[in-house]
Design an enzyme around this catalytic site. Structure first.
Site, PDB file in Angstrom:
ATOM      1  N   HIS A  16      -8.022   1.598  -4.566  1.00  0.00           N
ATOM      2  CA  HIS A  16      -9.005   1.362  -3.501  1.00  0.00           C
ATOM      3  C   HIS A  16      -9.690   2.691  -3.201  1.00  0.00           C
ATOM      4  O   HIS A  16      -9.100   3.562  -2.560  1.00  0.00           O
ATOM      5  CB  HIS A  16      -8.250   0.808  -2.273  1.00  0.00           C
ATOM      6  CG  HIS A  16      -9.103   0.575  -1.073  1.00  0.00           C
ATOM      7  ND1 HIS A  16      -8.550   0.313   0.171  1.00  0.00           N
ATOM      8  CD2 HIS A  16     -10.445   0.535  -0.912  1.00  0.00           C
ATOM      9  CE1 HIS A  16      -9.534   0.140   1.046  1.00  0.00           C
ATOM     10  NE2 HIS A  16     -10.693   0.276   0.424  1.00  0.00           N
ATOM     11  N   ASP A  24      -6.923  -6.260   3.522  1.00  0.00           N
ATOM     12  CA  ASP A  24      -6.269  -4.957   3.680  1.00  0.00           C
ATOM     13  C   ASP A  24      -6.431  -4.456   5.113  1.00  0.00           C
ATOM     14  O   ASP A  24      -7.559  -4.270   5.583  1.00  0.00           O
ATOM     15  CB  ASP A  24      -6.941  -3.991   2.691  1.00  0.00           C
ATOM     16  CG  ASP A  24      -6.319  -2.604   2.655  1.00  0.00           C
ATOM     17  OD1 ASP A  24      -5.236  -2.407   3.229  1.00  0.00           O
ATOM     18  OD2 ASP A  24      -6.937  -1.721   2.024  1.00  0.00           O
ATOM     19  N   ASP A  72      -4.454   3.943  -2.218  1.00  0.00           N
ATOM     20  CA  ASP A  72      -5.562   4.294  -1.323  1.00  0.00           C
ATOM     21  C   ASP A  72      -6.039   5.718  -1.569  1.00  0.00           C
ATOM     22  O   ASP A  72      -5.319   6.683  -1.318  1.00  0.00           O
ATOM     23  CB  ASP A  72      -5.105   4.149   0.134  1.00  0.00           C
ATOM     24  CG  ASP A  72      -4.966   2.694   0.527  1.00  0.00           C
ATOM     25  OD1 ASP A  72      -5.956   1.954   0.398  1.00  0.00           O
ATOM     26  OD2 ASP A  72      -3.864   2.293   0.963  1.00  0.00           O
ATOM     27  N   MET A  85     -11.930   4.904  -1.273  1.00  0.00           N
ATOM     28  CA  MET A  85     -12.654   5.113  -0.016  1.00  0.00           C
ATOM     29  C   MET A  85     -13.324   6.476  -0.124  1.00  0.00           C
ATOM     30  O   MET A  85     -12.932   7.449   0.532  1.00  0.00           O
ATOM     31  CB  MET A  85     -11.679   5.034   1.165  1.00  0.00           C
ATOM     32  CG  MET A  85     -11.251   3.594   1.445  1.00  0.00           C
ATOM     33  SD  MET A  85      -9.727   3.497   2.405  1.00  0.00           S
ATOM     34  CE  MET A  85      -8.530   3.623   1.085  1.00  0.00           C
ATOM     35  N   HIS A 117      -0.995  -1.045  -4.362  1.00  0.00           N
ATOM     36  CA  HIS A 117      -2.305  -0.730  -3.779  1.00  0.00           C
ATOM     37  C   HIS A 117      -2.348   0.779  -3.534  1.00  0.00           C
ATOM     38  O   HIS A 117      -1.515   1.325  -2.810  1.00  0.00           O
ATOM     39  CB  HIS A 117      -2.467  -1.526  -2.483  1.00  0.00           C
ATOM     40  CG  HIS A 117      -3.796  -1.360  -1.821  1.00  0.00           C
ATOM     41  ND1 HIS A 117      -4.892  -2.125  -2.154  1.00  0.00           N
ATOM     42  CD2 HIS A 117      -4.210  -0.528  -0.840  1.00  0.00           C
ATOM     43  CE1 HIS A 117      -5.921  -1.770  -1.400  1.00  0.00           C
ATOM     44  NE2 HIS A 117      -5.538  -0.795  -0.590  1.00  0.00           N
ATOM     45  N   MET A 128     -11.727  -5.592   4.420  1.00  0.00           N
ATOM     46  CA  MET A 128     -11.002  -4.681   5.316  1.00  0.00           C
ATOM     47  C   MET A 128     -10.852  -5.335   6.683  1.00  0.00           C
ATOM     48  O   MET A 128     -11.836  -5.788   7.275  1.00  0.00           O
ATOM     49  CB  MET A 128     -11.753  -3.354   5.478  1.00  0.00           C
ATOM     50  CG  MET A 128     -11.805  -2.493   4.234  1.00  0.00           C
ATOM     51  SD  MET A 128     -10.224  -2.168   3.458  1.00  0.00           S
ATOM     52  CE  MET A 128      -9.352  -1.318   4.783  1.00  0.00           C
ATOM     53  N   MET A 173      -8.753   8.539  -0.575  1.00  0.00           N
ATOM     54  CA  MET A 173      -9.669   8.904   0.519  1.00  0.00           C
ATOM     55  C   MET A 173     -10.161  10.336   0.309  1.00  0.00           C
ATOM     56  O   MET A 173      -9.382  11.217  -0.065  1.00  0.00           O
ATOM     57  CB  MET A 173      -8.944   8.823   1.860  1.00  0.00           C
ATOM     58  CG  MET A 173      -8.319   7.454   2.133  1.00  0.00           C
ATOM     59  SD  MET A 173      -7.634   7.357   3.778  1.00  0.00           S
ATOM     60  CE  MET A 173      -6.748   5.786   3.678  1.00  0.00           C
ATOM     61  N   SER A 190       0.846  -1.193   0.000  1.00  0.00           N
ATOM     62  CA  SER A 190       0.000   0.000   0.000  1.00  0.00           C
ATOM     63  C   SER A 190       0.879   1.240   0.000  1.00  0.00           C
ATOM     64  O   SER A 190       1.657   1.480   0.927  1.00  0.00           O
ATOM     65  CB  SER A 190      -0.899   0.012   1.226  1.00  0.00           C
ATOM     66  OG  SER A 190      -1.425   1.313   1.375  1.00  0.00           O
TER      67      SER A 190
END
Ligand code: DX5
Ligand code: ZN
Length: 215
Positions: A65, A174, A34, A67, A32, A136, A36, A7
């Protein structure tokens, strides 16, 4: 064979291109990424422009990913930026089914993610279309949290559900993944380990990844 997805949330954000090259050379299978929005989770990270800027630095699979709330709004931007997998949260506001359909229409692999307190049954309506389930094992938002112990049993239930479809659906996990929790998730049926803080603090990431790939 286990797929290892470091990540980038735990990378040095002042030199993300170099960090991406580092995980590629270390033998990572996927990066990965992330994303957000400060709404779905109480933190803000990167957007499509950063992913686009990273794309020329490696041929590695980009595992994005999301979010974010109402992800259908941004799926095209993340696809155009060079994502290979795009995963959305079942708990996010908006039409999640439409987001999954749009990811597939754009020719990308689609994933559904579930939070630690979300039951595995939440993925059922998507099993005919998705390529990935992201389990998660921490509350999303921050790296470096403790692994939630209900992860492995959720993974084994999801493995059975995924296998009954006859389609290839990868199960990724994750949050709080290290050598020990990663091994338990693999034994429960996970295919992909997404890991941030533990992998990035290793002196020799290549050695650690090669160990994980043999577990
Ligand atoms: C958390 C992110 C994770 C995070 C994992 O919201 O989705 O990908 O980077 O970090 P660690 O491995 O430190 O728990
Ligand atoms: Zn993540």
């Amino acid at each position: 064979m286990v797929l290892v997805a470091p990540s980038m949330l735990s990378a040095d954000f002042s030199k993300l291109g170099e960090e991406l090259k580092k995980i590629t050379v270390a033998g990572a299978d996927w990066a990965h990424l992330d994303v957000m929005d400060g709404m779905f989770v109480p933190n803000i990270t990167i957007g499509p422009s950063v992913i686009k800027a990273l794309r020329p630095h490696s041929d590695i699979v980009f595992d994005t990913h999301l979010m974010i709330e109402d992800p259908v709004r941004y799926v095209k931007e993340f696809a155009d930026a060079g994502s290979d997998y795009i995963t959305v949260h079942v708990e996010a506001k908006g039409d999640i089914s439409a987001a999954v359909d749009k990811i597939k229409e754009l020719g990308k692999k689609a994933g559904i993610s579930i939070n630690p307190d979300t039951p595995v049954s939440a993925v059922e309506p998507f099993l005919d279309r998705i390529d990935l389930i992201l389990v998660m094992t921490v509350q999303p938002g921050f790296g470096g949290q403790l692994f939630r112990e209900n992860g492995p049993e959720k993974i084994s239930a999801l493995r059975k559900m995924a296998d009954t479809t006859g389609r290839e659906i990868l199960i990724s996990v994750d949050g709080g993944i290290n050598r020990d929790t990663g091994k338990r998730c693999i034994d429960a049926g996970a295919d992909v380990l997404a890991a941030g803080s533990y992998l990035f603090k290793q002196q020799d990431m290549a050695e650690e990844i090669s160990l994980w790939k043999r577990m």
